[in-house]
Design a protein around this motif. Structure first.
Motif, PDB file in Angstrom:
ATOM      1  N   ASP A  21       0.841  -1.192   0.000  1.00 27.95           N
ATOM      2  CA  ASP A  21       0.000   0.000   0.000  1.00 27.95           C
ATOM      3  C   ASP A  21       0.877   1.243   0.000  1.00 27.95           C
ATOM      4  OD1 ASP A  21      -2.358  -1.414   0.092  1.00 27.95           O
ATOM      5  OD2 ASP A  21      -2.422  -1.442   2.278  1.00 27.95           O
ATOM      6  N   LEU A  22       0.636   2.123  -0.935  1.00 27.78           N
ATOM      7  CA  LEU A  22       1.307   3.412  -0.979  1.00 27.78           C
ATOM      8  C   LEU A  22       0.244   4.492  -1.088  1.00 27.78           C
ATOM      9  CD1 LEU A  22       4.183   2.755  -3.551  1.00 27.78           C
ATOM     10  CD2 LEU A  22       4.342   2.802  -1.077  1.00 27.78           C
ATOM     11  N   SER A  23       0.299   5.459  -0.219  1.00 21.31           N
ATOM     12  CA  SER A  23      -0.665   6.543  -0.335  1.00 21.31           C
ATOM     13  C   SER A  23      -0.040   7.667  -1.149  1.00 21.31           C
ATOM     14  CB  SER A  23      -1.104   7.038   1.043  1.00 21.31           C
ATOM     15  OG  SER A  23       0.008   7.483   1.764  1.00 21.31           O
ATOM     16  N   ALA A  24      -0.831   8.226  -2.020  1.00 20.26           N
ATOM     17  CA  ALA A  24      -0.353   9.319  -2.858  1.00 20.26           C
ATOM     18  C   ALA A  24      -0.206  10.571  -2.005  1.00 20.26           C
ATOM     19  CB  ALA A  24      -1.336   9.546  -3.991  1.00 20.26           C
ATOM     20  N   SER A  25       0.838  11.308  -2.231  1.00 18.96           N
ATOM     21  CA  SER A  25       1.104  12.538  -1.505  1.00 18.96           C
ATOM     22  C   SER A  25       1.038  13.706  -2.477  1.00 18.96           C
ATOM     23  CB  SER A  25       2.496  12.453  -0.878  1.00 18.96           C
ATOM     24  OG  SER A  25       3.016  13.727  -0.592  1.00 18.96           O
ATOM     25  N   VAL A  26       0.353  14.762  -2.095  1.00 20.80           N
ATOM     26  CA  VAL A  26       0.269  15.949  -2.944  1.00 20.80           C
ATOM     27  C   VAL A  26       1.672  16.454  -3.253  1.00 20.80           C
ATOM     28  CG1 VAL A  26      -0.500  18.346  -3.050  1.00 20.80           C
ATOM     29  CG2 VAL A  26      -2.016  16.587  -2.125  1.00 20.80           C
ATOM     30  N   TYR A  27       2.507  16.509  -2.232  1.00 22.85           N
ATOM     31  CA  TYR A  27       3.872  16.997  -2.404  1.00 22.85           C
ATOM     32  C   TYR A  27       4.629  16.147  -3.426  1.00 22.85           C
ATOM     33  CZ  TYR A  27       8.579  18.518  -1.260  1.00 22.85           C
ATOM     34  OH  TYR A  27       9.849  18.994  -1.342  1.00 22.85           O
ATOM     35  N   ALA A  52      -8.391  20.026  -1.865  1.00 23.13           N
ATOM     36  CA  ALA A  52      -9.214  20.002  -0.649  1.00 23.13           C
ATOM     37  C   ALA A  52     -10.291  21.076  -0.719  1.00 23.13           C
ATOM     38  CB  ALA A  52      -8.342  20.204   0.582  1.00 23.13           C
ATOM     39  N   THR A  53      -9.926  22.244  -1.261  1.00 23.58           N
ATOM     40  CA  THR A  53     -10.866  23.345  -1.483  1.00 23.58           C
ATOM     41  C   THR A  53     -10.521  23.951  -2.829  1.00 23.58           C
ATOM     42  OG1 THR A  53      -9.502  25.085  -0.510  1.00 23.58           O
ATOM     43  CG2 THR A  53     -10.924  23.867   1.002  1.00 23.58           C
ATOM     44  N   ASP A  54     -11.168  25.060  -3.136  1.00 28.21           N
ATOM     45  CA  ASP A  54     -10.914  25.724  -4.410  1.00 28.21           C
ATOM     46  C   ASP A  54      -9.466  26.190  -4.553  1.00 28.21           C
ATOM     47  OD1 ASP A  54     -11.777  26.696  -6.919  1.00 28.21           O
ATOM     48  OD2 ASP A  54     -11.911  28.721  -6.088  1.00 28.21           O
ATOM     49  N   ALA A  55      -8.804  26.479  -3.420  1.00 27.40           N
ATOM     50  CA  ALA A  55      -7.444  27.023  -3.490  1.00 27.40           C
ATOM     51  C   ALA A  55      -6.491  26.354  -2.507  1.00 27.40           C
ATOM     52  CB  ALA A  55      -7.478  28.520  -3.221  1.00 27.40           C
ATOM     53  N   ALA A  56      -6.757  25.100  -2.145  1.00 21.88           N
ATOM     54  CA  ALA A  56      -5.887  24.440  -1.168  1.00 21.88           C
ATOM     55  C   ALA A  56      -5.811  22.937  -1.408  1.00 21.88           C
ATOM     56  CB  ALA A  56      -6.387  24.709   0.244  1.00 21.88           C
ATOM     57  N   TRP A  57      -4.700  22.378  -1.002  1.00 18.99           N
ATOM     58  CA  TRP A  57      -4.484  20.939  -1.057  1.00 18.99           C
ATOM     59  C   TRP A  57      -4.064  20.478   0.328  1.00 18.99           C
ATOM     60  CZ3 TRP A  57      -3.687  24.034  -5.177  1.00 18.99           C
ATOM     61  CH2 TRP A  57      -4.090  23.579  -6.429  1.00 18.99           C
ATOM     62  N   GLY A  58      -4.211  19.197   0.592  1.00 16.22           N
ATOM     63  CA  GLY A  58      -3.790  18.632   1.866  1.00 16.22           C
ATOM     64  C   GLY A  58      -4.879  18.700   2.911  1.00 16.22           C
ATOM     65  N   PRO A  59      -4.480  18.485   4.175  1.00 18.70           N
ATOM     66  CA  PRO A  59      -5.463  18.485   5.258  1.00 18.70           C
ATOM     67  C   PRO A  59      -5.945  19.902   5.558  1.00 18.70           C
ATOM     68  CG  PRO A  59      -3.265  18.371   6.164  1.00 18.70           C
ATOM     69  CD  PRO A  59      -3.122  18.276   4.661  1.00 18.70           C
TER      70      PRO A  59
END
Length: 105
Positions: A21-27, A52-59
């Motif tokens: 299992d490998l989780s994809a990372s935005v970075y 994640a939102t219109d102008a954000a990624w990650g938690p």
């Protein structure tokens, strides 16, 4: 979290099977999108799809501001590199507002 099954070749026995299992990372995806090659378009599409939102990624910033900041900044660099300037500019413009939140955590 997005998890993908990746077939393994060597060392699969030590992992207990033929996949891991490998989780994809935005970075990570953003970094790979900067390398010239056939993967660029699919990486950029993955980033666009996993906002994640219109102008954000990650938690959410309130959960982990550091990861949210790095994810959003790296995705913005990838968007700018791909010519998606409006999306990149929106993401970068959102970053300064997060600093009061990170001081409160």
């Amino acid at each position: 979290m997005v998890t993908e099954k990746i077939p393994t070749e060597r060392g699969a026995e030590s992992l207990g099977g033929t996949t891991c299992d490998l989780s994809a990372s935005v970075y990570d995806i953003a970094a790979v999108s900067l390398v010239p090659g056939p993967q660029q378009d699919s990486c950029v599409q993955w980033l666009v799809h996993h906002r994640a939102t219109d102008a954000a990624w990650g938690p959410p910033v309130t959960v982990n501001w550091y990861d949210a900041y790095l994810s959003t900044y790296s995705a913005a660099v990838a968007m700018r590199n791909a010519g998606r300037l409006e999306l990149a500019d929106r993401a970068v413009a959102a970053l300064p507002a997060w600093f009061p939140l990170c001081r409160a955590v």
